[in-house]
Design a protein around this motif. Structure first.
Motif, mmCIF file in Angstrom:
data_model
loop_
_atom_site.group_PDB
_atom_site.id
_atom_site.type_symbol
_atom_site.label_atom_id
_atom_site.label_comp_id
_atom_site.label_asym_id
_atom_site.label_seq_id
_atom_site.Cartn_x
_atom_site.Cartn_y
_atom_site.Cartn_z
ATOM 1 N N ASP A 711 14.349 1.405 12.752
ATOM 2 C CA ASP A 711 13.453 0.865 13.842
ATOM 3 C C ASP A 711 13.465 -0.518 14.141
ATOM 4 O O ASP A 711 13.220 -1.614 13.441
ATOM 5 C CB ASP A 711 11.924 0.839 13.347
ATOM 6 N N LEU A 712 13.614 -1.038 15.643
ATOM 7 C CA LEU A 712 14.594 -2.423 15.768
ATOM 8 C C LEU A 712 13.116 -2.863 16.392
ATOM 9 O O LEU A 712 11.794 -2.500 16.727
ATOM 10 C CB LEU A 712 15.720 -2.703 16.560
ATOM 11 N N GLY A 713 12.629 -4.601 16.954
ATOM 12 C CA GLY A 713 11.781 -5.084 17.385
ATOM 13 C C GLY A 713 11.329 -6.524 17.085
ATOM 14 O O GLY A 713 12.471 -7.438 16.962
ATOM 15 N N PRO A 714 10.446 -6.964 16.834
ATOM 16 C CA PRO A 714 9.094 -6.251 17.260
ATOM 17 C C PRO A 714 9.020 -6.149 18.805
ATOM 18 O O PRO A 714 8.439 -4.915 19.504
ATOM 19 C CB PRO A 714 7.515 -7.836 16.516
ATOM 20 N N ILE A 724 12.975 -3.786 12.450
ATOM 21 C CA ILE A 724 11.030 -3.820 11.824
ATOM 22 C C ILE A 724 11.549 -3.144 11.226
ATOM 23 O O ILE A 724 10.474 -3.657 9.851
ATOM 24 C CB ILE A 724 10.779 -3.358 13.134
ATOM 25 N N ALA A 725 11.814 -2.443 11.024
ATOM 26 C CA ALA A 725 11.551 -0.834 9.647
ATOM 27 C C ALA A 725 13.015 0.024 9.080
ATOM 28 O O ALA A 725 13.665 0.703 10.180
ATOM 29 C CB ALA A 725 10.303 -0.428 9.755
ATOM 30 N N GLY A 727 13.960 3.767 7.094
ATOM 31 C CA GLY A 727 13.882 4.664 6.195
ATOM 32 C C GLY A 727 13.124 5.997 6.910
ATOM 33 O O GLY A 727 13.553 6.226 7.617
ATOM 34 N N THR A 728 12.304 6.513 5.868
ATOM 35 C CA THR A 728 11.888 7.973 6.639
ATOM 36 C C THR A 728 10.811 7.988 7.447
ATOM 37 O O THR A 728 10.334 6.504 7.203
ATOM 38 C CB THR A 728 11.736 9.243 5.259
ATOM 39 N N PRO A 729 10.878 9.064 7.998
ATOM 40 C CA PRO A 729 9.695 9.692 9.063
ATOM 41 C C PRO A 729 8.494 8.645 8.043
ATOM 42 O O PRO A 729 7.680 7.345 8.616
ATOM 43 C CB PRO A 729 9.477 10.476 9.589
ATOM 44 N N LEU A 730 7.901 9.009 7.281
ATOM 45 C CA LEU A 730 6.655 9.520 6.540
ATOM 46 C C LEU A 730 6.774 7.795 6.493
ATOM 47 O O LEU A 730 5.347 7.559 5.989
ATOM 48 C CB LEU A 730 6.962 10.334 5.532
ATOM 49 N N GLU A 731 7.845 6.939 5.518
ATOM 50 C CA GLU A 731 7.891 5.473 5.543
ATOM 51 C C GLU A 731 7.915 4.579 6.157
ATOM 52 O O GLU A 731 6.715 3.186 6.112
ATOM 53 C CB GLU A 731 9.243 5.089 4.134
ATOM 54 N N VAL A 732 8.277 5.239 7.055
ATOM 55 C CA VAL A 732 7.945 4.088 8.477
ATOM 56 C C VAL A 732 6.699 3.914 8.986
ATOM 57 O O VAL A 732 5.921 3.086 9.407
ATOM 58 C CB VAL A 732 9.253 4.554 9.659
ATOM 59 N N TYR A 739 5.709 -0.515 15.834
ATOM 60 C CA TYR A 739 5.054 0.617 16.810
ATOM 61 C C TYR A 739 5.797 1.489 16.632
ATOM 62 O O TYR A 739 4.409 2.692 16.776
ATOM 63 C CB TYR A 739 4.867 -0.246 18.147
ATOM 64 N N THR A 740 6.765 1.622 16.165
ATOM 65 C CA THR A 740 6.560 3.609 15.966
ATOM 66 C C THR A 740 6.442 3.360 14.976
ATOM 67 O O THR A 740 6.078 4.713 14.690
ATOM 68 C CB THR A 740 8.844 3.622 15.868
ATOM 69 N N GLY A 741 6.241 3.209 13.654
ATOM 70 C CA GLY A 741 5.098 3.619 12.821
ATOM 71 C C GLY A 741 3.962 4.220 13.109
ATOM 72 O O GLY A 741 3.088 5.067 12.574
ATOM 73 N N GLN A 742 3.070 2.939 13.693
ATOM 74 C CA GLN A 742 1.721 2.774 14.365
ATOM 75 C C GLN A 742 1.549 4.740 14.606
ATOM 76 O O GLN A 742 0.733 5.217 14.937
ATOM 77 C CB GLN A 742 1.478 1.870 15.341
#
Length: 748
Positions: A711-714, A724-725, A727-732, A739-742
């Motif tokens: 995940d790039l950003g912010p 920015i992050a 990892g696996t979808p659960l970790e992110v 923002y993707t994690g949110q």
């Protein structure tokens, strides 16, 4: 009239449909890919509105404007002028920038001419497209193209061996024959052995006149160095031709102009300042920062101009392109960015009762920015306009005033109105769209695949990337995410793909512009089909090609003739000899299993899969089914495919390969929720076959099904370019600053 009334629409696969579309509302058209949305909205409503408007003009004007044929519809009433806001790029002209396209730069020039110090007068003196304002060295382009001799020439060859890598400089070409006349160069000597003077004559000679008496009389010719000629082709002030642009991409390197430092303006224009900043300083700022600066400019002369600039910038920032700068060439914008720039410009339009047609405006937008997009759409509606949107994104469908769902299937199985009404009613309906919108979210993956290794992208700092190092996992499904402008395409398309030329890049560029190209020719099925016909009939395979001796002689195998109608649109008339069947009568009498070759071209991929017995033909057709294109007719022209369909047919051609890296750029473009489910099965199948799959994507259903996320950003632009992050979808989903994690947190 409160409705756009359509009666008997039969364009493409539409099945004689009639409907009333409410005016001055936000209306979404949805349905599976190929269901007929584009046929209804673009090919019928847009085309007829444009045709009627242009027909109201005089013949002098019509002769100089685009031409539209009447769509296949019985009647349309209640339409008004249409503005199409599509994903087409704003142009390839290097002189066109975000500033000129939005007119912000026009007002900025006016501001500097009125309020800048020292005062130098008229606003045209700040125009890089006028001799009075442009930098003399780069002619207002901001960059200079320098031909690279090592790209242009093969120094291990002689001129007679084709050392110049240009089509117009082949050994027997006119250009080379003129150089021979000079007797200045040895055509048999390797270029590596040429002196500096000889290379300069070949590449950089100014235009000179040469003469020859070989024919018994004096002939004169002009010679110009081939590098000089290439630069001349590419630096004209008019629109650059695609041909010369491609040549310069191949043989030249672009560098920032050392005179104007990329500002495009001459020294006099750069000397004028407002609050310590020149116009050259301002055009390099991100739009969000430019807006903050503009608010600091005060005074009675400045006030009305500043108000106009601030309004235009506010629209651009609100629609999610605040990371762009005015100096950015429009040809570098993505399709989604181009569309959002066009949309922002329309917010400054005071006309009412228009029809706005938007083509999948969610493309390229992160979920965070969908809300901003909906505000813009509703502003257009609230000004007294009708907004018709072709869209698949659930958030946009749910926000619509009225929804029209087409289907039930694709191609011949579509073309019907299966639902009209509100989102509440749609969720209760039994249509495919209704079922997907009302069902529970798909559960997250129970287990993520483990990488078999990693590919390192080290110290990436192109464009806005902040010297980042990324480890891309091998043998898994990776999603690269982030808000628009965060650096995703730069990292994957501009850096990773170039470092790994063996990677299979599947993008949305057109697959063919020729009416002769079709799904069978592109996927190399046609040769196998012709072989089956040849075996069954004892005739030559070439007889069954509409590009060869079996083709109808009158239409040359295209099935129609195009007739120029002067100031009216040219008309395609079905060939009266073959009746649109492309082949001679003799060929059409030859059959395989009671079907002739034309019958096969009219079959869908799904029908053909059941018709043919050949395992190889079945296997290749099954791939079209796997990518959700089994509704396409085998003889359908490729130039009729959407961007999403083009991407999937490219994927179909590459699917059989193993042990490769696949790069896909927003593959969900143009896909219904049901088709996304098919795409996910396909991507997982690629990984299971031992491939590495890297996808740039915003769609949450795809992201949550990945094995790994980068995940790039912010934010976008200068405020982006960081990891920015990862990892696996659960970790992110647990990383608060992502923002993707949110958004993942709500569904995983």
């Amino acid at each position: 009239m409160n409705f756009i009334k359509i009666k008997g629409a039969r364009e493409h696969n539409l099945k004689n449909i009639s409907l009333n579309i409410p005016r001055n509302k936000f209306v979404v058209f949805t349905g599976v890919s190929g269901s007929g949305k584009s046929s209804l909205v673009y090919s019928t409503i847009f085309t007829e509105a444009q045709r009627q408007y242009l027909d109201s003009l005089g013949t002098f004007a019509r002769r100089r404007l685009a031409k539209f044929s009447r769509p296949d519809v019985e009647e349309i009433s209640g339409i008004s002028p249409v503005i199409m806001i599509d994903q087409k790029r704003l142009g390839r002209n290097p002189r066109s920038t975000v500033g000129t396209a939005t007119e912000v730069y026009t007002y900025l020039r006016l501001l500097f001419s009125r309020c800048g110090k020292p005062c130098i007068g008229d606003s045209t003196l700040f125009s890089f497209n006028r001799p009075s304002g442009m930098c003399k060295k780069c002619k207002g382009l901001g960059t200079v193209q320098e031909v690279d001799p090592h790209l242009l020439l093969d120094f291990d060859k002689s001129l007679n061996e084709g050392a110049v890598r240009l089509s117009f400089c082949k050994p027997d070409s006119r250009t080379m024959n003129i150089i021979k006349v000079s007797e200045r160069l040895d055509f048999d000597k390797k270029l590596r052995d040429y002196t500096k003077e000889e290379l300069d004559f070949l590449l950089y000679s100014p235009r000179i006149v040469l003469s020859s008496k070989e024919q018994g009389f004096i002939q004169t010719f002009s010679h110009e160095g081939i590098a000089i000629r290439l630069k001349r082709y590419a630096s004209g002030t008019r629109e650059v031709s695609k041909w010369s642009e491609e040549l310069m991409k191949k043989f030249a390197k672009s560098a920032e102009c050392t005179e104007c430092k990329g500002s495009r303006l001459n020294k006099r224009a750069r000397s004028v300042k407002i609050n310590g900043k020149s116009i050259a300083d301002l055009v390099t700022l991100e739009l969000t920062d430019l807006r903050e600066f503009i608010k600091t400019v005060k005074g009675p002369l400045a006030e009305p101009i500043v108000a106009q600039i601030d309004e235009l910038l506010a629209h651009l920032v609100d629609i999610g392109v605040g990371y762009l700068s005015l100096n950015q060439p429009v040809r570098t914008l993505s399709g989604g960015e181009s569309q959002r720039v066009k949309m922002a410009k329309q917010l400054g339009c005071d006309l009412i009762n228009l029809i706005y047609i938007l083509d999948e405006p969610s493309i390229g937008l992160h979920q965070r920015d969908i809300g901003h997009l909906l505000i813009i759409i509703k502003k257009l509606r609230d000004k007294g306009n009708s907004v018709l949107v072709v869209e698949h994104d659930p958030a946009i469908i749910e926000a619509a005033d009225h929804i029209i769902d087409l289907g039930p299937g694709a191609g011949k199985n579509g073309g019907e109105i299966v639902f009209e009404g509100s989102i509440k009613e749609l969720k209760k309906s039994k249509t495919i769209t209704g079922k997907y919108l009302s069902k529970d979210p798909t559960p997250r993956k129970k287990e993520y695949r483990k990488a078999s290794g990693h590919i390192e992208i080290k110290n990436a700092k192109l464009h806005n990337l902040k010297n980042i190092t990324v480890n891309l996992p091998i043998g898994v499904f990776t999603c690269v995410t982030g808000v628009a402008g965060s650096g995703k395409s730069t990292l994957i398309n501009d850096i990773f793909a170039k470092q790994h030329p063996e990677a299979i890049v599947v993008d949305q560029s057109a697959v063919g512009k020729s009416v002769r190209s079709n799904p069978m020719t592109y996927t190399k099925i046609f040769g196998l089909v012709r072989r089956e016909f040849a075996k069954a009939t004892g005739e030559s395979e070439s007889l069954f090609s509409f590009n060869s001796k079996g083709a109808c002689q009158k239409c040359k195998g295209v099935g129609f003739q195009e007739i120029e109608m002067n100031f009216m649109a040219s008309v395609k008339v079905t060939c009266d000899v073959c009746e649109g069947k492309r082949y001679t009568q003799g060929v059409l009498k030859l059959k395989y299993k009671d079907r002739n070759i034309h019958d096969v071209l009219e079959m869908t991929a799904k029908t053909a899969m059941n018709f043919f017995e050949s395992k190889e033909i079945k296997r290749r057709l099954k791939v079209l089914e796997d990518v959700g294109l089994d509704y396409l007719e085998l003889g359908q022209s490729l130039d009729s495919l959407s961007g999403g369909e083009a991407q999937r047919i490219k994927l179909a051609r590459e699917l059989h390969k193993k042990g490769n890296i696949y790069i896909l750029d927003e593959p969900t473009t143009g896909l219904h929720m049901a088709d996304i489910e098919k795409l996910l099965k396909l991507l997982n199948k690629l990984v299971e076959n031992g491939n590495t799959v890297v996808v740039i994507e915003h769609n949450l259903d795809v992201i949550k099904n990945a094995d790994w996320i980068i995940d790039l950003g912010p934010e976008g632009g200068a405020k982006g370019g960081e990891v920015i992050a990862s990892g696996t979808p659960l970790e992110v989903s647990k990383i608060k600053k992502s923002y993707t994690g949110q958004y993942l947190r709500k569904i995983v």
